[in-house]
Structures are given as structure tokens and as C-alpha cells.
Design an enzyme around this catalytic site. Sequence first.
Site, PDB file in Angstrom:
ATOM      1  N   TYR A  50      23.936  34.290 -66.997  1.00  0.00           N
ATOM      2  CA  TYR A  50      24.254  35.595 -67.601  1.00  0.00           C
ATOM      3  C   TYR A  50      25.430  36.260 -66.880  1.00  0.00           C
ATOM      4  CZ  TYR A  50      23.830  40.332 -69.347  1.00  0.00           C
ATOM      5  OH  TYR A  50      24.113  41.552 -69.915  1.00  0.00           O
ATOM      6  N   SER A  84      29.558  42.981 -69.282  1.00  0.00           N
ATOM      7  CA  SER A  84      28.420  43.605 -68.584  1.00  0.00           C
ATOM      8  C   SER A  84      28.850  43.951 -67.172  1.00  0.00           C
ATOM      9  CB  SER A  84      27.241  42.632 -68.500  1.00  0.00           C
ATOM     10  OG  SER A  84      26.231  43.153 -67.650  1.00  0.00           O
ATOM     11  N   ALA A  86      22.478  43.616 -86.016  1.00  0.00           N
ATOM     12  CA  ALA A  86      21.084  43.873 -86.409  1.00  0.00           C
ATOM     13  C   ALA A  86      20.302  44.648 -85.365  1.00  0.00           C
ATOM     14  CB  ALA A  86      20.379  42.539 -86.696  1.00  0.00           C
TER      15      ALA A  86
HETATM   16  P1  NAI Z   1      20.084  43.415 -78.617  1.00  0.00           P
HETATM   17  O1  NAI Z   1      19.170  42.275 -78.346  1.00  0.00           O
HETATM   18  O2  NAI Z   1      19.504  44.709 -79.050  1.00  0.00           O
HETATM   19  O3  NAI Z   1      21.181  42.983 -79.708  1.00  0.00           O
HETATM   20  C1  NAI Z   1      21.857  41.765 -79.602  1.00  0.00           C
HETATM   21  C2  NAI Z   1      22.070  41.220 -81.015  1.00  0.00           C
HETATM   22  O4  NAI Z   1      22.789  39.994 -80.893  1.00  0.00           O
HETATM   23  C3  NAI Z   1      20.747  40.905 -81.734  1.00  0.00           C
HETATM   24  O5  NAI Z   1      20.729  41.489 -83.026  1.00  0.00           O
HETATM   25  C4  NAI Z   1      20.743  39.393 -81.802  1.00  0.00           C
HETATM   26  O6  NAI Z   1      20.093  38.868 -82.954  1.00  0.00           O
HETATM   27  C5  NAI Z   1      22.232  39.071 -81.799  1.00  0.00           C
HETATM   28  N1  NAI Z   1      22.430  37.702 -81.367  1.00  0.00           N
HETATM   29  C6  NAI Z   1      21.888  37.105 -80.266  1.00  0.00           C
HETATM   30  N2  NAI Z   1      22.197  35.793 -80.254  1.00  0.00           N
HETATM   31  C7  NAI Z   1      22.962  35.575 -81.356  1.00  0.00           C
HETATM   32  C8  NAI Z   1      23.564  34.405 -81.891  1.00  0.00           C
HETATM   33  N3  NAI Z   1      23.402  33.210 -81.315  1.00  0.00           N
HETATM   34  N4  NAI Z   1      24.270  34.527 -83.032  1.00  0.00           N
HETATM   35  C9  NAI Z   1      24.404  35.736 -83.648  1.00  0.00           C
HETATM   36  N5  NAI Z   1      23.837  36.865 -83.191  1.00  0.00           N
HETATM   37  C10 NAI Z   1      23.123  36.772 -82.059  1.00  0.00           C
HETATM   38  O7  NAI Z   1      20.956  43.579 -77.308  1.00  0.00           O
HETATM   39  P2  NAI Z   1      22.049  44.628 -76.810  1.00  0.00           P
HETATM   40  O8  NAI Z   1      21.565  45.160 -75.537  1.00  0.00           O
HETATM   41  O9  NAI Z   1      22.477  45.525 -77.889  1.00  0.00           O
HETATM   42  O10 NAI Z   1      23.212  43.602 -76.430  1.00  0.00           O
HETATM   43  C11 NAI Z   1      24.528  43.707 -76.922  1.00  0.00           C
HETATM   44  C12 NAI Z   1      25.463  43.105 -75.892  1.00  0.00           C
HETATM   45  O11 NAI Z   1      25.429  43.899 -74.715  1.00  0.00           O
HETATM   46  C13 NAI Z   1      25.130  41.704 -75.429  1.00  0.00           C
HETATM   47  O12 NAI Z   1      26.316  40.945 -75.326  1.00  0.00           O
HETATM   48  C14 NAI Z   1      24.527  41.909 -74.057  1.00  0.00           C
HETATM   49  O13 NAI Z   1      24.676  40.790 -73.231  1.00  0.00           O
HETATM   50  C15 NAI Z   1      25.315  43.086 -73.573  1.00  0.00           C
HETATM   51  N6  NAI Z   1      24.744  43.889 -72.498  1.00  0.00           N
HETATM   52  C16 NAI Z   1      23.538  44.521 -72.650  1.00  0.00           C
HETATM   53  C17 NAI Z   1      23.073  45.349 -71.661  1.00  0.00           C
HETATM   54  C18 NAI Z   1      21.803  46.135 -71.791  1.00  0.00           C
HETATM   55  O14 NAI Z   1      21.350  46.725 -70.802  1.00  0.00           O
HETATM   56  N7  NAI Z   1      21.200  46.204 -72.946  1.00  0.00           N
HETATM   57  C19 NAI Z   1      23.810  45.530 -70.410  1.00  0.00           C
HETATM   58  C20 NAI Z   1      25.078  44.858 -70.366  1.00  0.00           C
HETATM   59  C21 NAI Z   1      25.509  44.059 -71.378  1.00  0.00           C
END
Ligand code: NAI
Length: 275
Positions: A164, A114, A10
Site C-alpha cells: 500500500y 496517500s 461508487a
Molecule cells: P472506498 O473503498 O470508499 O472507495 C474506493 C472505490 O474504489 C470503491 O467504490 C471500490 O469499488 C473502487 N475500486 C476498488 N478496486 C477497484 C478496481 N479494481 N476497479 C475499479 N474500482 C475499484 O475508499 P476511499 O477511501 O474513498 O478510497 C479512495 C482512494 O483514496 C483510494 O485510492 C485509497 O487508497 C485512497 N486513500 C484513502 C484513505 C482513507 O483514509 N480512506 C487515505 C489515503 C488514501
Amino acid sequence: MATFAVTGSASGMGAATAARLAAAGHTVIGVDLREAQVTADLGTAEGRAEAADAILRASGGTLDGVAAIAGVGPDMQDPAAVMSINYFGPVALLEALRPALERSGAGRAVVIGSNSASTVPLVDDALVDLSLSGDEQGARARAVEQQAAMPAEITQIVPSITAYASSKLAIARWVRRTAVTPEWARKGVTLNAIAPGAVLTPLMLGSTGKPEDLDADSFPTPMPLGVFGEPEDIAFWVDQFLKPEARYSTGSILYVDGGTDAAMRPDAYPTPMTL
Ligand code: NAI
């Protein structure tokens, strides 16, 4: 055309990955807390089981790939939830879906870790070990203890930073340990991880503020390429790992971080084997 499950579909990297795969004509089963074909909370055992069942029903029991992207950031108040969502969620879901990947004959699994696993000096070894041993309750309790012991000036900004970084090191190690087991490797199912750096998504902006206020050259970690990542920069590499041709890579951790890890620890990886 192939069938892929994408968690975190999403928002951010998951949404960019789902869009990229769908644009190429593939069937995408999106999984998220909301606005997804499969809505489930991957932070709970029940939610993971529901998600796995729903994915298997939607796919007919055979999957070409799974991209485990859902996750939360260090700004989350509850460090126990960070462990459950970032480590135990992808592990349980991938284990449940591994037979469906095997059935495709060339299954591909990708997990988003990450670069915080190696660039944040606040990893707790016990938390990593508890995770890898499968002790979710123990990891959750330890994460809360660790947060309580952290100076307030850190926890005010990134309350769950230890959880984290530790969850992301644990998932990287799980990928490397698991990918080479016969259940995965000898069944033609590859398992790799991507370690992103600072990518402009709602998750990152939750810790850092608005994109227009960000400057790569004054960011707390070095940014050699001088730019922040976009979700599509990660989706590109997820897509590569999901391709049938990506058959000779497994157990790898690919840094897609603008050069941050290489700048901070140029000689730390690879490390030579010692006798
Ligand atoms: P985002 O917040 O845009 O997307 C994360 C998605 O995961 C959201 O749609 C959220 O609803 C879903 N989500 C969270 N908890 C959940 C749960 N309990 N059950 C089902 N869905 C769940 O974040 P982003 O940045 O796209 O993150 C994607 C991955 O990248 C994550 O694992 C994050 O830790 C990792 N990450 C992000 C970085 C960044 O700078 N944005 C850097 C390094 C890693």
C-alpha cells in the site's frame, strides 16, 4: 458545463467527488467495479482497456478532467492486487485518456495518493522502482515476497501495508515525473495528486473499525486538527484541481490530511536542492 471521468465513483471519496461535480451541473462518467456507468476492474489490463474505451465512447472522445480515485487499502489480503489497483490502474487509465484530455484544450487530471507514502516507514524501494519501470508482474511478485517477510503481528492487522505505502509513493513519483513531460505539460493538461490522511470511508474503516470507536487523539498517527477527514473534504480539493482556472499547478502533491504529515516530518518537505 464540463465532462469528467471519476473512478471509484461508487463509494467514499469517488462518490463524494462525483456528487459534487454532478451538483454543479457537470456530466460525470463514473467508473467502478459496480454501481457505475462504466463497470470495469481497473486491477487488470483488460479492465483498464475496457474502461478507457467505454469512457471515450461516453464522452465522445473529449474529456475536461479525470479524477483517478479508485483504490484499495492496506487491509487487502492480496498485496499483488494492491499494486495493480493502486498504481498500474491509474497509470494505464490516465495514459489512455491523455489524448482526450488534450482535445479539451485545458485537460485536468487528479490522482489520489496517500500520506502513507511518506508517513509509513515500510516502503520498499525495489517495489517503487519496479512500478515506475512499468514491470507489473515484477511488482506483483515483489509485493508478495515482501508481505511474506513481514512480522505476523503487522500482517494480521494490515496484510498489505508495504504494498500500500509503496504503491502510493510510486504513484506520487509517477505524477511528478509525468506531469512535466511535453506530452502533458505542453498540451495544457495538468496532472496533480492529493495525499489524503485518515478519511472516514469504507476503505479506512476496513482497517480501523467503526467510526464511533475512533478517537483522533489516540489514533496511531498524529492528528493536529483533531478530526478525521470526510470524503467531501477530499472532493473539495479534487474539484479545485479540475477547474479550468487551475492551469498553473502541475506535478504537485497536495496533503489533505489534517496536518499528519507536517506533524510527523515538519522539515522533510520541501527539501533543499544540493549541488
Ligand atoms: P472506498 O473503498 O470508499 O472507495 C474506493 C472505490 O474504489 C470503491 O467504490 C471500490 O469499488 C473502487 N475500486 C476498488 N478496486 C477497484 C478496481 N479494481 N476497479 C475499479 N474500482 C475499484 O475508499 P476511499 O477511501 O474513498 O478510497 C479512495 C482512494 O483514496 C483510494 O485510492 C485509497 O487508497 C485512497 N486513500 C484513502 C484513505 C482513507 O483514509 N480512506 C487515505 C489515503 C488514501
